[in-house]
Motif scaffolding. Sequence first.
Motif, short mmCIF file in Angstrom:
data_model
loop_
_atom_site.label_atom_id
_atom_site.label_comp_id
_atom_site.label_asym_id
_atom_site.label_seq_id
_atom_site.Cartn_x
_atom_site.Cartn_y
_atom_site.Cartn_z
N ALA A 126 0.85 -1.18 0.00
CA ALA A 126 0.00 0.00 0.00
C ALA A 126 0.89 1.23 0.00
N VAL A 127 0.60 2.18 -0.90
CA VAL A 127 1.38 3.43 -0.95
C VAL A 127 0.40 4.59 -1.00
N PRO A 128 0.38 5.45 0.00
CA PRO A 128 1.13 5.34 1.24
C PRO A 128 0.55 4.25 2.14
N GLY A 129 1.33 3.83 3.11
CA GLY A 129 0.93 2.75 4.00
C GLY A 129 -0.08 3.17 5.06
N SER A 148 -1.09 -2.22 -4.45
CA SER A 148 -0.47 -2.91 -5.59
C SER A 148 -0.22 -4.37 -5.22
N VAL A 149 -0.49 -5.25 -6.16
CA VAL A 149 -0.28 -6.68 -5.98
C VAL A 149 0.65 -7.16 -7.09
N LEU A 150 1.73 -7.82 -6.72
CA LEU A 150 2.68 -8.38 -7.67
C LEU A 150 2.56 -9.90 -7.61
N GLY A 151 2.24 -10.53 -8.75
CA GLY A 151 2.06 -11.98 -8.79
C GLY A 151 3.22 -12.67 -9.49
N ARG A 152 3.65 -13.80 -8.94
CA ARG A 152 4.72 -14.61 -9.54
C ARG A 152 4.31 -16.08 -9.50
N ASP A 153 4.80 -16.86 -10.48
CA ASP A 153 4.53 -18.30 -10.49
C ASP A 153 5.58 -19.03 -9.66
N ALA A 191 -3.25 -3.02 -9.64
CA ALA A 191 -3.41 -1.98 -8.62
C ALA A 191 -4.84 -1.50 -8.56
N VAL A 192 -5.27 -1.19 -7.32
CA VAL A 192 -6.58 -0.57 -7.10
C VAL A 192 -6.40 0.62 -6.20
#
Length: 192
Positions: A126-129, A148-153, A191-192
């Motif tokens: 979260a920005v800002p937290g 923001s969500v970063l997805g990785r396999d 991101a939302v």
Amino acid sequence: MVGASPTQAIARSSARFVFTAPTPAAGATTIDIPLNTATAVTINWTNNGVPVAGLPVSFSTSRGTISGSPATTNALGSTTGVTVLSTSATGAGPAIISASGPGGVPAATLDVVFVATTATNVTVQAVPGTVGFTTGSGSQTNNSSTISVLGRDSSNNLVKNAIVNLPLTPDTTVGRLTPMTATNDVTGRAAV
């Protein structure tokens, strides 16, 4: 030389040598190929509108592997039986698939992107937290945050086109998310 003009010879070809598969999904601007999925690659070759049959076409790729190359054009001028594959271990990312006739002529290239489609690991930020309570002042700017969500396999490849759901507790008096879903882009972020 004074008064000399440069010239360049241009060769005109009556050959049509084009990729017919893979193609972008409806509404997409790139050709995405899921990792670990063998995908058909075809060329159609005509000369003055007449199919070129019985000639070999060689394929290569800058990422992943090609199977079935070279392939011989059929009566319609098309190749069959050629696939491209990139595994999670080889990695997601952009690639160029190349095809060429005997002696390298004619030739064509196709830009594709190998994509991971299943997230096994996500990082949320979260920005800002910290956000302030809404005061009702039109000039207040500290009452929102971007999630923001970063997805990785499982092989640490960035995931593209995965839908991320961020449900909020039923008590909306403490805040809201708008929208509550997003889709990962080519960088693995939503991101939302």
